[in-house]
Design a protein around this motif. Structure first.
Motif, short mmCIF file in Angstrom:
data_model
loop_
_atom_site.label_atom_id
_atom_site.label_comp_id
_atom_site.label_asym_id
_atom_site.label_seq_id
_atom_site.Cartn_x
_atom_site.Cartn_y
_atom_site.Cartn_z
N GLU A 27 0.66 -1.05 0.01
CA GLU A 27 0.14 -0.16 0.00
C GLU A 27 0.70 1.23 -0.03
O GLU A 27 0.38 2.06 -0.69
CB GLU A 27 -0.96 0.11 1.37
CG GLU A 27 -2.17 -0.99 1.06
CD GLU A 27 -1.56 -2.53 1.77
OE1 GLU A 27 -2.40 -3.27 1.78
OE2 GLU A 27 -0.49 -2.53 2.38
N MET A 31 0.53 4.21 -2.89
CA MET A 31 0.59 5.61 -2.36
C MET A 31 1.70 6.68 -3.10
O MET A 31 1.58 7.65 -3.46
CB MET A 31 0.45 5.88 -0.91
CG MET A 31 0.42 7.17 -0.32
SD MET A 31 -1.30 8.12 -0.96
CE MET A 31 -2.31 7.12 0.03
N ARG A 32 3.01 5.88 -2.97
CA ARG A 32 4.00 6.79 -3.52
C ARG A 32 3.80 6.91 -5.19
O ARG A 32 4.08 8.08 -5.71
CB ARG A 32 5.48 5.82 -3.36
CG ARG A 32 6.65 6.65 -3.72
CD ARG A 32 7.93 5.77 -3.40
NE ARG A 32 7.79 5.52 -2.02
CZ ARG A 32 8.47 6.07 -1.05
NH1 ARG A 32 8.99 7.18 -1.34
NH2 ARG A 32 8.39 5.72 0.12
N VAL A 34 0.66 7.25 -6.43
CA VAL A 34 -0.14 8.20 -6.57
C VAL A 34 0.40 9.43 -6.60
O VAL A 34 -0.02 10.48 -7.22
CB VAL A 34 -1.31 7.89 -5.47
CG1 VAL A 34 -2.48 9.16 -5.08
CG2 VAL A 34 -2.35 6.87 -5.67
N SER A 74 1.04 16.38 -2.98
CA SER A 74 1.83 15.42 -3.06
C SER A 74 3.14 15.28 -2.69
O SER A 74 3.83 14.26 -2.20
CB SER A 74 2.14 15.00 -4.63
OG SER A 74 2.61 16.31 -5.31
N ILE A 77 3.06 14.46 1.14
CA ILE A 77 2.78 13.01 1.18
C ILE A 77 4.12 12.07 0.99
O ILE A 77 4.41 11.48 1.78
CB ILE A 77 1.89 12.55 0.17
CG1 ILE A 77 0.43 13.09 0.33
CG2 ILE A 77 1.78 11.11 -0.02
CD1 ILE A 77 -0.51 12.82 -1.05
N TRP A 274 -9.79 8.41 5.52
CA TRP A 274 -9.82 8.95 4.11
C TRP A 274 -11.06 9.74 3.77
O TRP A 274 -10.80 10.78 2.81
CB TRP A 274 -9.80 7.75 3.27
CG TRP A 274 -8.46 6.99 2.79
CD1 TRP A 274 -7.35 7.27 3.63
CD2 TRP A 274 -8.26 6.24 1.91
NE1 TRP A 274 -6.28 6.74 3.15
CE2 TRP A 274 -6.93 5.84 2.02
CE3 TRP A 274 -9.02 5.45 0.55
CZ2 TRP A 274 -6.20 5.07 1.06
CZ3 TRP A 274 -8.26 4.40 0.06
CH2 TRP A 274 -6.77 4.23 0.36
N SER A 313 -2.34 15.00 4.06
CA SER A 313 -1.22 13.98 4.07
C SER A 313 -1.04 12.99 5.18
O SER A 313 -1.12 11.75 5.17
CB SER A 313 0.28 14.54 4.19
OG SER A 313 0.44 15.50 4.99
N LEU A 316 -4.35 10.71 4.81
CA LEU A 316 -4.24 9.77 3.67
C LEU A 316 -3.24 8.54 3.96
O LEU A 316 -3.53 7.35 3.62
CB LEU A 316 -3.61 10.14 2.45
CG LEU A 316 -4.74 11.22 1.52
CD1 LEU A 316 -3.84 11.71 0.48
CD2 LEU A 316 -5.74 10.11 0.97
N VAL A 317 -2.22 8.81 4.59
CA VAL A 317 -0.95 7.74 4.88
C VAL A 317 -1.42 7.09 6.42
O VAL A 317 -1.19 5.70 6.54
CB VAL A 317 0.21 8.43 5.02
CG1 VAL A 317 1.22 7.44 5.69
CG2 VAL A 317 0.60 9.20 3.69
N LEU A 320 -2.45 3.38 6.46
CA LEU A 320 -1.60 2.37 5.80
C LEU A 320 -0.58 1.93 6.80
O LEU A 320 0.16 1.05 6.39
CB LEU A 320 -0.98 3.07 4.55
CG LEU A 320 -2.04 3.62 3.47
CD1 LEU A 320 -1.30 4.25 2.41
CD2 LEU A 320 -2.99 2.50 3.07
N LEU A 334 -4.68 0.60 -3.72
CA LEU A 334 -3.31 1.11 -3.56
C LEU A 334 -2.47 -0.26 -4.05
O LEU A 334 -1.27 0.05 -4.24
CB LEU A 334 -3.11 1.54 -2.37
CG LEU A 334 -3.59 3.06 -1.77
CD1 LEU A 334 -3.16 3.48 -0.58
CD2 LEU A 334 -3.40 4.06 -3.03
#
Length: 448
Positions: A27, A31-32, A34, A74, A77, A274, A313, A316-317, A320, A334
């Motif tokens: 995952e 994400m990286r 994305v 991004s 992130i 999320w 950020s 989102l993370v 995971l 992901l």
């Protein structure tokens, strides 16, 4: 990151138990991928005038512009992912009284991960796009040493986005010292939960310090786009945020009953994070986030954006990092083959897309700030992904084969994943012990 196999099992210092191999965490790779696509689309939208900017005299698209402009989250992130992945082994070592990783292998692996592919880009960009501007040895050494953000007007054409790489390098260099200081502070506590809380306090202070530097860099007296805006000081908070998630994930694995309440809520309701990230992203796209132009914002909108980017950020993370596993829809979103591939070549996409933007505009003679967004995206994204794939297999992966020269390591880079509940097994108590209350059990020792 693309490891599917890790080190052979070995005995842990604290227990003598044979440690489990390092586990691939798909995952995070997705994400990286994305984030790499987001940063590329932001720069394409800016160069084609979809995002309003005074730099190119573009009015921007009132609907697509704010959405694509906000995709520059991004980079935060990426910073959060770096803080999470690199600090998690240090956090586990602190919580379980295990030795921290040796410094020579750590620095060797970090150099192999970023420098070979970066040097290929830097050499190409200097030769193809900056030949007339290179008038001395320092003009070559400065970007090769990732020092081009610390002098005014020193950014080579085609490498403008690599300012963020200087922040990453500064983090790589200072992380062992920061981890040592956090460990010295944390081991005054007796159990992993108390240690984690002690670690979280200074990390929270670093997040606030980064926000303070962001405010300073946007004072009217600093002018527009001051050089200091590209320095690591403004972005340390995102890295500390990743370290915070690493600490929470580690303590949830080692001592789940000692995990802070907010993280226990996340374990029970991962989807809420999320949902919150989507709402924060929508707020950043709205007038609340400022004019949504690629211009240097004044202090107020800049701080609103900073707070929203921290929120996006983080949310989102955070899901995971859960040691009990991620929901199926997150794994599907992901861990699919497309995003895993993009994550694998994401570093090359990040490195090369701005170079190809300049090449496209030079070859076509199109003025910057104009152009067909979809045509430019097809050309730049296609060239970037192809070059990134070649970079991964011809430069990055061969460099990774040198990782075991200084300490045992898998050939492929990868993020250590928390074990899922089904993967956990009974283990000896770690060196850090306490008297359990009624109904409590000793925590399992995590794999390293």
């Amino acid at each position: 990151m693309t490891a599917v196999r890790g080190d052979a099992p070995r005995a842990t210092p604290a227990t003598g138990e044979r440690a489990r191999p390092r586990i691939f965490f798909p995952e995070l790779e997705g994400m990286r991928g994305v984030a790499a696509v987001m940063v590329m689309l932001t720069h394409i939208a800016l160069s084609t005038g979809v995002i309003a900017s005074e730099m190119y005299g573009a009015a921007g698209n009132p609907v697509a512009g704010p959405i694509l402009n906000t995709m520059d989250v991004s980079l935060p992130i990426f910073f959060v992912l770096s803080g999470l992945v690199l600090y998690r082994p240090f956090a586990l070592a602190t919580l379980t009284d295990r030795p921290s990783m040796a410094l020579k292998p750590y620095f060797w692996r970090r150099a192999l991960r970023i420098l070979p592919a970066y040097w290929v880009l830097a050499g190409t960009a200097l030769l193809v796009l900056n030949a007339d501007a290179v008038t001395g040895l320092w003009h070559v050494l400065r970007p090769l040493l990732v020092l081009h953000v610390y002098q005014p007007n020193a950014m080579p054409t085609g490498m403008e986005q690599t300012w963020s790489l200087a922040t990453e390098v500064a983090f790589y260099l200072t992380l062992p010292l920061l981890a040592w200081a956090l460990r010295r502070w944390a081991v005054r506590a007796a159990d992993p939960g108390a240690r984690a809380r002690r670690m979280l306090l200074p990390l929270g202070a670093i997040v606030l310090t980064g926000a303070g530097f962001a405010a300073y860099h946007h004072l009217p007296s600093m002018g527009a786009f001051p050089m200091q805006h590209l320095w690591p000081t403004e972005y340390m908070g995102y890295l500390a945020l990743g370290m915070t998630l690493a600490t929470l994930s580690a303590v949830a694995e080692v001592a789940p009953e000692r995990t802070p309440a907010a993280y226990r809520f996340l374990i029970r309701h991962p989807g809420a994070a999320w949902i919150g990230a989507v709402l924060a992203y929508a707020a950043a796209c709205s007038p609340l986030g400022g004019p949504n132009e690629m211009n240097y914002p004044p202090l107020g909108p800049a701080m609103v954006d900073h707070a929203l980017y921290l929120t996006i950020s983080l949310l989102l993370v955070a899901p995971l990092t859960l040691p009990a596993g991620r929901p199926g829809y997150m794994r599907a979103a992901l861990s699919n083959p497309v995003l895993r591939f993009l994550g694998r070549v994401s570093y090359g996409v990040f490195l090369w897309h701005v170079f190809y933007l300049w090449v496209y505009y030079d070859l076509t003679g199109t003025p910057l700030g104009t152009g067909n967004f979809w045509l430019v995206t097809a050309a730049v994204a296609g060239a970037s992904v192809v070059t990134a794939t070649l970079s991964f297999y011809l430069v990055e992966r061969p460099a990774m084969r040198l990782r075991p020269w200084l300490g045992r390591a898998p050939v492929d880079p990868g993020a250590q994943a928390p074990r899922t509940v089904r993967e956990q097994r009974p283990a000896a108590r770690p060196a850090v012990q306490w008297e359990p209350k009624a109904g409590e059990t000793a925590p399992a020792v995590p794999a390293e």
